[in-house]
Design a protein around this motif. Structure first.
Motif, PDB file in Angstrom:
ATOM      1  N   SER A  98      36.441  29.764  38.510  1.00  0.00           N
ATOM      2  CA  SER A  98      37.436  30.392  37.630  1.00  0.00           C
ATOM      3  C   SER A  98      37.786  31.789  38.149  1.00  0.00           C
ATOM      4  O   SER A  98      38.929  32.237  38.041  1.00  0.00           O
ATOM      5  N   GLN A 142      40.420  31.503  40.740  1.00  0.00           N
ATOM      6  CA  GLN A 142      41.750  31.293  40.127  1.00  0.00           C
ATOM      7  C   GLN A 142      42.316  32.599  39.569  1.00  0.00           C
ATOM      8  O   GLN A 142      43.490  32.902  39.737  1.00  0.00           O
ATOM      9  N   GLU A 143      41.451  33.372  38.934  1.00  0.00           N
ATOM     10  CA  GLU A 143      41.942  34.643  38.379  1.00  0.00           C
ATOM     11  C   GLU A 143      42.323  35.614  39.498  1.00  0.00           C
ATOM     12  O   GLU A 143      43.300  36.352  39.398  1.00  0.00           O
ATOM     13  N   ILE A 197      39.260  40.829  32.758  1.00  0.00           N
ATOM     14  CA  ILE A 197      39.280  39.565  33.514  1.00  0.00           C
ATOM     15  C   ILE A 197      37.938  39.359  34.210  1.00  0.00           C
ATOM     16  O   ILE A 197      37.079  40.236  34.198  1.00  0.00           O
ATOM     17  N   LYS A 225      35.175  34.746  32.291  1.00  0.00           N
ATOM     18  CA  LYS A 225      35.267  33.424  31.660  1.00  0.00           C
ATOM     19  C   LYS A 225      33.886  32.809  31.393  1.00  0.00           C
ATOM     20  O   LYS A 225      33.059  32.732  32.292  1.00  0.00           O
ATOM     21  N   GLN A 281      42.633  44.439  33.472  1.00  0.00           N
ATOM     22  CA  GLN A 281      44.003  44.248  33.949  1.00  0.00           C
ATOM     23  C   GLN A 281      44.962  44.892  32.955  1.00  0.00           C
ATOM     24  O   GLN A 281      44.767  44.784  31.734  1.00  0.00           O
TER      25      GLN A 281
END
Ligand code: DGJ
Length: 733
Positions: A613, A616-617, A689, A692, A728
């Motif tokens: 994940s 992906q971020e 961010i 997750k 972010q």
């Protein structure tokens, strides 16, 4: 007695007014003004045709006032009228460190360079090159000073071209690229020393009289102990967001020397160029000796602004595809070392796919048959696939990678040879060594003699063959693990030319390679960060900062590298080294070009899911990190935490990387961290961010204006249980 003293004083007064008179006689005939967006460098052509550097600083609104400047400095007399020479020649009037020293073909050692002409060419909308021609009055010997300015970036590249038409060879015993003269009450130098595993360690000092030298005599891997890149605070100590700071360095991968000399008038002379150590260069008539470029920029708003000048310039002009994209990757060095086979590689390709990164990079150990590369003691030079490890060759791995759906890249170390190799057996004359002395090894290896055109051809062909046979190869890691011992070419006529010709040979190979493969991504590695310079970077897309991948150490190294080199070039890998958790490691790698070097099988499922994940971020924010403006908001050498932020050029998005760098149960960030560079009129939504399934976000639905963020700041709330936080910011209006 009294009379004597009086007449002595009178003589002194007489002498000093004579000197003053002489100085007044030497009126400036003309200025050569190089103006960038905010800065200006001014040369003066004196009546006696000397060329001096009279100014480098803030651009004046009215260029005709540069003339008025010298009267405002009341600095006592200069016996020679050349303390500020734009290129100090030796053997005539000079009393200070020269930029150039020669032995003419008749054995005479004098040189006096006088102005001949100058011209300025527009290179493109943003760049202009000024060439100032200097000539000796007695000998047919000339020097051109080249100044290439990048206007938007306030950055100057300076180099010299030396040539002569004498009857025979002229020996150059010093041959600098640049000779600056700077005025300021004080000068504060920050330089960077290091060693393997501990690159880019800063030291700060106030410059005093005498000469401070930053140099390298290593031949290759020349930044191992010292970088040529430095920061200089004028007037005050270096500060991140205020004050006058000059950043500079020699854009060269061979031996360098940067000298800082405070002259008798308290000004600072900087002489930068190739190191003349063991390098008396034989220059033939009508041949050009072109020195490497010395790049430098000055800011009046602190170190951060000067760094952004470098980053913008580098992305535009000095790194391959600096405005483009990069591959994220999985490397196998730290997870397998030399121990792998096709089956293992297949598994790593699958891991690459699962992780979601773009490419698998196969490191050292894939080659050598008579002497297999199973350790670092053999096979460099024998670049055929090892039949036991890769029975079906690279071609089958390229195909396998394609089937799995990832790209494939490979490690090479083309400049090197192992004493235990077929190449050495076949070509003992291709090796750098003293013929009558014992060999001496660095990491069990020797250097190929790149001064020899046959060796240049061979090194080029290694790479060309690899890529021609395997057109699907998508990436190269070019390593260089040894320094030069026993510097001696077995084919070169003048050994004094050796070090210079070696680096020229290297660049020739790289030029030829890039002419055929202009876009291939390639990592610049030198046993870690031993070769990070803007002489090499124009051939590479990224660099490897250090073999030390402990994320805590990496924060410091990546921070220091960022003074000069943009984040898009910094290959940061997540490895098993270091006690920190996976999140901390990923957060550190993400503030550059992220990669992994670990065995996914050794992670638990939760960690694998987290890493996937995070990739992906990262893909969503990488554009801001790679192409945005960098702001160093907290310096871990001054505080218990580090903070580096990146803001997109249009100021609509930003990412803030925060790390607690002090190990203590009670450390935290009690104060907000103040931003710079945002739009005060925009409102930004703040979100956390890279968390997750790990923890809840620190801020939910928080909206703050750029004005607030820059006047008050934002607290990442670091403490021992939250050692790294990535925030972010997205503009909502
Ligand atoms: C030194 C490099 O820095 C490492 O990443 C690795 O490629 C080894 N060389 C391989 O020998």
């Amino acid at each position: 007695m009294r009379k004597l003293t009086l007449s002595f004083i009178l003589i002194i007064i007489g002498a000093s007014s004579f000197c003053q008179q002489k100085q007044l006689e030497l009126q400036t005939m003309q200025e050569i003004i190089l103006e960038m967006k905010n800065t200006a460098l001014v040369l003066s052509i004196e009546e006696n045709k000397d060329v001096n550097m009279i100014y480098f600083g803030n651009k004046l609104s009215n260029p005709s006032e540069y003339k008025a400047m010298s009267k405002q400095y009341n600095q006592g007399h200069d016996y020679t009228n050349m303390y500020q020479s734009a290129f100090t020649a030796s053997g005539t009037r000079n009393l200070l460190e020269p930029a150039i020293s020669v032995i003419h073909s008749d054995g005479n050692q004098s040189l006096d360079l006088k102005y001949q002409a100058h011209e300025t060419k527009q290179i493109n909308a943003n760049q202009k090159e000024t060439i100032v021609k200097l000539k000796d009055q007695i000998y047919p010997f000339e020097v051109e000073l080249h100044y290439l300015i990048s206007i938007e970036e306030n950055l100057i590249e300076q180099w010299s071209v030396i040539r002569h038409k004498e009857k025979n060879v002229v020996k150059l015993s010093k041959f600098a690229s640049a000779n600056l003269s700077l005025k300021s009450p004080q000068f504060y130098l920050r330089s960077f020393h290091g060693d393997w595993f501990q690159e880019m360690q800063p030291s700060n000092e106030k410059l005093t009289h005498g000469i401070k030298v930053l140099d390298s005599k290593l031949g290759t891997r020349t930044n191992l102990f010292q970088s040529s890149y430095f920061a200089l605070g004028l007037n005050n100590e270096i500060e991140e967001n205020k004050g006058t700071v000059l950043l500079g360095g020699l854009d060269y991968s061979g031996n360098f020397k940067v000298e800082f000399e405070k002259d008798p008038q308290q000004n600072l002379r900087i002489i930068a160029g190739i190191n003349n150590y063991a390098s008396e260069y034989f220059l033939k008539p009508n041949e050009d000796f072109i020195t490497p470029k010395f790049s430098f920029t000055i800011s009046f708003h602190g170190l951060g602004d000067a760094s952004r000048n470098y980053h913008n310039w580098a992305r535009k002009y000095r790194i391959v595809n600096g405005m483009g994209e990069r591959y994220t990757l999985l490397n196998n060095w730290e997870s397998t070392y030399f121990n792998f086979d096709e089956k293992k590689i297949h598994q790593l390709l699958e891991n690459t796919k699962e992780l979601g990164v773009d490419l698998f990079l196969l490191d050292d150990g894939w080659f050598g048959n008579k002497y297999p590369r199973n350790a670092d003691t053999s096979a460099l030079g024998d670049w055929e696939e090892n039949k036991l490890k890769l029975p079906n060759g690279i071609i089958s791995i390229v195909k396998d990678a394609k089937d799995v759906g990832v790209k494939f890249g490979i490690w090479v170390e083309p400049e090197m040879v192992s004493p235990k190799s077929e190449l050495y057996e076949k070509h003992p004359k291709w090796v750098v060594k003293q013929p009558n002395r014992d060999e001496y090894y660095f990491r069990n290896q020797l250097i190929l003699d790149l001064t020899n055109p046959d060796v240049q051809e061979y090194v080029y062909s290694i790479l060309d063959n690899l890529l021609s046979k395997n057109p699907g190869l998508a990436y190269i890691k070019w390593d260089c693990n040894a320094v030069i011992y026993n510097a001696h070419s077995q084919t070169l006529n003048h050994q004094g030319n050796f070090y210079v010709e070696y680096t020229k040979g290297l660049y020739k190979v790289l030029d030829r390679f890039r002419a055929k493969y202009p876009d291939l991504p390639m990592m610049l590695c030198s046993g870690g960060g031993g070769r990070i310079d803007y002489g090499a970077l124009p051939y590479f897309t990224e660099y490897w900062p250090s073999d030390n991948t402990d994320p805590l150490d990496r924060i410091f190294m990546q921070y220091e590298n960022s003074l000069f080199f943009p984040a898009i070039g910094s290959a940061n890998h997540v490895t098993t080294v270091g006690k920190q958790d996976l999140k901390f490691k990923i957060d550190v790698a993400a503030m550059g070009k992220m990669g992994f070097d670990l065995n996914l099988e050794e992670l638990n499922q939760k960690e694998v899911n987290y890493a996937k994940s995070a990739v992906q971020e990262y893909n969503l924010i990488k554009d801001i990190v790679w192409h945005g403006d960098q702001y160093r908001l907290a310096n871990p050498r001054e505080l218990n935490h580090a903070c580096i932020a990146y803001i997109s050029k249009d100021k609509s998005q930003a990412v803030m990387f925060n790390y607690l760098t002090e190990y203590s149960q009670v450390s935290n960030t009690p104060n907000p961290i103040k931003w710079f560079g945002l739009d005060p009129n925009k409102n930004y939504q703040v979100g956390e961010i890279f968390i997750k399934e790990l923890r809840n976000p620190i801020y939910e639905n928080l909206i703050l204006s750029g004005d607030f963020l820059m006047k008050i700041g934002l607290n990442p709330m670091l403490y021992n249980g939250r050692r790294s936080v990535v925030l972010q910011l997205k503009a909502i209006n």
